[in-house]
Design a protein around this motif. Structure first.
Motif, PDB file in Angstrom:
ATOM      1  N   LYS A  18      -4.172  -3.236  -0.061  1.00  0.00           N
ATOM      2  CA  LYS A  18      -4.444  -2.209   0.939  1.00  0.00           C
ATOM      3  C   LYS A  18      -5.279  -1.098   0.305  1.00  0.00           C
ATOM      4  N   VAL A  19      -6.137  -0.491   1.120  1.00  0.00           N
ATOM      5  CA  VAL A  19      -6.987   0.607   0.678  1.00  0.00           C
ATOM      6  C   VAL A  19      -6.758   1.762   1.643  1.00  0.00           C
ATOM      7  N   VAL A  20      -6.463   2.932   1.101  1.00  0.00           N
ATOM      8  CA  VAL A  20      -6.199   4.111   1.924  1.00  0.00           C
ATOM      9  C   VAL A  20      -7.327   5.121   1.739  1.00  0.00           C
ATOM     10  N   PHE A  21      -7.838   5.606   2.860  1.00  0.00           N
ATOM     11  CA  PHE A  21      -8.855   6.652   2.854  1.00  0.00           C
ATOM     12  C   PHE A  21      -8.154   7.969   3.163  1.00  0.00           C
ATOM     13  N   SER A  22      -8.091   8.837   2.164  1.00  0.00           N
ATOM     14  CA  SER A  22      -7.418  10.119   2.332  1.00  0.00           C
ATOM     15  C   SER A  22      -7.958  11.115   1.321  1.00  0.00           C
ATOM     16  N   THR A  23      -8.091  12.335   1.769  1.00  0.00           N
ATOM     17  CA  THR A  23      -8.475  13.412   0.850  1.00  0.00           C
ATOM     18  C   THR A  23      -7.268  14.263   0.490  1.00  0.00           C
ATOM     19  N   THR A  24      -6.102  13.959   1.085  1.00  0.00           N
ATOM     20  CA  THR A  24      -4.916  14.782   0.852  1.00  0.00           C
ATOM     21  C   THR A  24      -3.840  14.079   0.027  1.00  0.00           C
ATOM     22  N   LEU A  25      -3.859  12.754  -0.022  1.00  0.00           N
ATOM     23  CA  LEU A  25      -2.845  12.037  -0.797  1.00  0.00           C
ATOM     24  C   LEU A  25      -3.222  12.036  -2.275  1.00  0.00           C
ATOM     25  N   PRO A  26      -2.284  12.423  -3.148  1.00  0.00           N
ATOM     26  CA  PRO A  26      -2.583  12.371  -4.576  1.00  0.00           C
ATOM     27  C   PRO A  26      -2.395  10.971  -5.164  1.00  0.00           C
ATOM     28  N   ALA A  27      -1.535  10.150  -4.536  1.00  0.00           N
ATOM     29  CA  ALA A  27      -1.247   8.814  -5.040  1.00  0.00           C
ATOM     30  C   ALA A  27      -0.724   7.950  -3.896  1.00  0.00           C
ATOM     31  N   ARG A  74      -1.413 -12.677   8.636  1.00  0.00           N
ATOM     32  CA  ARG A  74      -1.615 -13.880   7.816  1.00  0.00           C
ATOM     33  C   ARG A  74      -3.107 -14.127   7.562  1.00  0.00           C
ATOM     34  N   GLY A  75      -3.973 -13.708   8.480  1.00  0.00           N
ATOM     35  CA  GLY A  75      -5.407 -13.928   8.350  1.00  0.00           C
ATOM     36  C   GLY A  75      -6.150 -12.787   7.685  1.00  0.00           C
ATOM     37  N   VAL A  76      -5.416 -11.822   7.117  1.00  0.00           N
ATOM     38  CA  VAL A  76      -6.038 -10.634   6.522  1.00  0.00           C
ATOM     39  C   VAL A  76      -5.976 -10.716   5.002  1.00  0.00           C
ATOM     40  N   ASP A  77      -7.116 -10.470   4.354  1.00  0.00           N
ATOM     41  CA  ASP A  77      -7.159 -10.416   2.886  1.00  0.00           C
ATOM     42  C   ASP A  77      -6.922  -9.006   2.368  1.00  0.00           C
ATOM     43  N   VAL A  78      -7.369  -8.011   3.118  1.00  0.00           N
ATOM     44  CA  VAL A  78      -7.235  -6.616   2.689  1.00  0.00           C
ATOM     45  C   VAL A  78      -7.167  -5.741   3.941  1.00  0.00           C
ATOM     46  N   HIS A  79      -6.344  -4.701   3.870  1.00  0.00           N
ATOM     47  CA  HIS A  79      -6.161  -3.814   5.012  1.00  0.00           C
ATOM     48  C   HIS A  79      -6.606  -2.404   4.633  1.00  0.00           C
ATOM     49  N   LEU A  80      -7.558  -1.870   5.387  1.00  0.00           N
ATOM     50  CA  LEU A  80      -8.043  -0.502   5.183  1.00  0.00           C
ATOM     51  C   LEU A  80      -7.383   0.396   6.219  1.00  0.00           C
ATOM     52  N   MET A  81      -6.942   1.573   5.785  1.00  0.00           N
ATOM     53  CA  MET A  81      -6.255   2.467   6.723  1.00  0.00           C
ATOM     54  C   MET A  81      -6.400   3.916   6.297  1.00  0.00           C
ATOM     55  N   GLY A  82      -6.125   4.773   7.239  1.00  0.00           N
ATOM     56  CA  GLY A  82      -6.091   6.203   6.968  1.00  0.00           C
ATOM     57  C   GLY A  82      -4.699   6.628   6.524  1.00  0.00           C
ATOM     58  N   ARG A  83      -4.582   7.905   6.193  1.00  0.00           N
ATOM     59  CA  ARG A  83      -3.323   8.440   5.671  1.00  0.00           C
ATOM     60  C   ARG A  83      -2.159   8.279   6.642  1.00  0.00           C
ATOM     61  N   ARG A  84      -2.359   8.621   7.910  1.00  0.00           N
ATOM     62  CA  ARG A  84      -1.242   8.571   8.853  1.00  0.00           C
ATOM     63  C   ARG A  84      -0.675   7.170   9.023  1.00  0.00           C
ATOM     64  N   LEU A  85      -1.545   6.185   9.149  1.00  0.00           N
ATOM     65  CA  LEU A  85      -1.047   4.819   9.276  1.00  0.00           C
ATOM     66  C   LEU A  85      -0.389   4.378   7.972  1.00  0.00           C
ATOM     67  N   TYR A  86      -0.981   4.742   6.848  1.00  0.00           N
ATOM     68  CA  TYR A  86      -0.379   4.410   5.551  1.00  0.00           C
ATOM     69  C   TYR A  86       1.054   4.954   5.484  1.00  0.00           C
ATOM     70  N   GLU A  87       1.230   6.208   5.863  1.00  0.00           N
ATOM     71  CA  GLU A  87       2.560   6.807   5.806  1.00  0.00           C
ATOM     72  C   GLU A  87       3.531   6.110   6.758  1.00  0.00           C
ATOM     73  N   THR A  88       3.049   5.682   7.914  1.00  0.00           N
ATOM     74  CA  THR A  88       3.892   4.957   8.855  1.00  0.00           C
ATOM     75  C   THR A  88       4.284   3.592   8.290  1.00  0.00           C
ATOM     76  N   MET A  89       3.336   2.920   7.657  1.00  0.00           N
ATOM     77  CA  MET A  89       3.568   1.566   7.158  1.00  0.00           C
ATOM     78  C   MET A  89       4.285   1.523   5.804  1.00  0.00           C
ATOM     79  N   LEU A  90       4.499   2.669   5.171  1.00  0.00           N
ATOM     80  CA  LEU A  90       5.220   2.704   3.888  1.00  0.00           C
ATOM     81  C   LEU A  90       6.595   2.045   3.981  1.00  0.00           C
ATOM     82  N   PHE A  91       7.206   2.106   5.137  1.00  0.00           N
ATOM     83  CA  PHE A  91       8.509   1.482   5.355  1.00  0.00           C
ATOM     84  C   PHE A  91       8.519   0.037   4.868  1.00  0.00           C
ATOM     85  N   TRP A  92       7.416  -0.699   5.128  1.00  0.00           N
ATOM     86  CA  TRP A  92       7.368  -2.123   4.829  1.00  0.00           C
ATOM     87  C   TRP A  92       7.269  -2.419   3.336  1.00  0.00           C
TER      88      TRP A  92
END
Length: 187
Positions: free
Chosen positions: A84-93, A41-59
């Protein structure tokens, strides 16, 4: 200035994922899940790497699940709406209210801090957090310590030979014996 926070569940021996790649030991109870809702609730933007992004895709589509309770639906709605902002060199989208980062984490944080906003800039994932911490950009650590020793894996804290002094902001012992620790970096 908006705070940069790093929040994860961790084993007592300091790992977010065990040597077997599992983190089932950190499955949240209702009380721990409520704490996670309070945090997002207190977050305006969430930065994450590829692995966490893939885990959180469920939501991103969780509201379609018939088995979710009210708290899970509440979290899903907050998560889905949050930029959300994802830092990845392997994800195309990426999907949802998410974009791929085009610069370094330090550049992204500088840009986000220059934008208007009251909420935190959250960092998720140990690899990304290690890079941001090495640059001295993490302001607060929110740690949920689970009563388990996993014996290795991905550490919560990168092992960099750098001292960071912290002040304790809050502690809570949750009903399932998870300890919540909130520290602020002393500058």
């Amino acid at each position: 200035m908006r705070s940069v926070t790093y929040s994860m569940s961790v084993s007592l021996d300091g790992y977010i994922v065990g040597p077997d790649g599992r983190f089932d030991w950190s499955a949240p109870t209702e009380e721990v899940f409520r704490l996670a809702i309070e945090e997002v609730r207190g977050v305006d933007v969430h930065l994450m790497g590829r692995r966490l992004y893939e885990t959180m895709l469920f939501w991103e589509t969780a509201e379609q699940e018939q088995t979710l309770d009210d708290a899970e639906l509440e979290f899903a709605a907050i998560w889905k709406a949050m930029p959300k902002v994802v830092f990845s060199t392997t994800l195309p989208a990426v999907e949802g209210n998410t974009r791929l980062a085009s610069g370094s984490p330090a550049e992204e944080i500088e840009r986000l801090r220059a934008e208007p906003g009251d909420g935190d800039i959250a960092i998720g994932g140990a690899t990304l957090a290690a890079e941001v911490a090495a640059a001295g950009l993490i302001d607060e650590y929110l740690v949920r310590v689970h009563p388990v020793l996993v014996g290795g894996g991905t550490p919560f804290f990168a092992h960099q030979e750098r001292r960071v002094d912290l002040e304790l902001v809050e502690t809570r012992t949750l009903s399932d014996k998870v300890a919540f620790l909130h520290y602020r970096v002393v500058r």
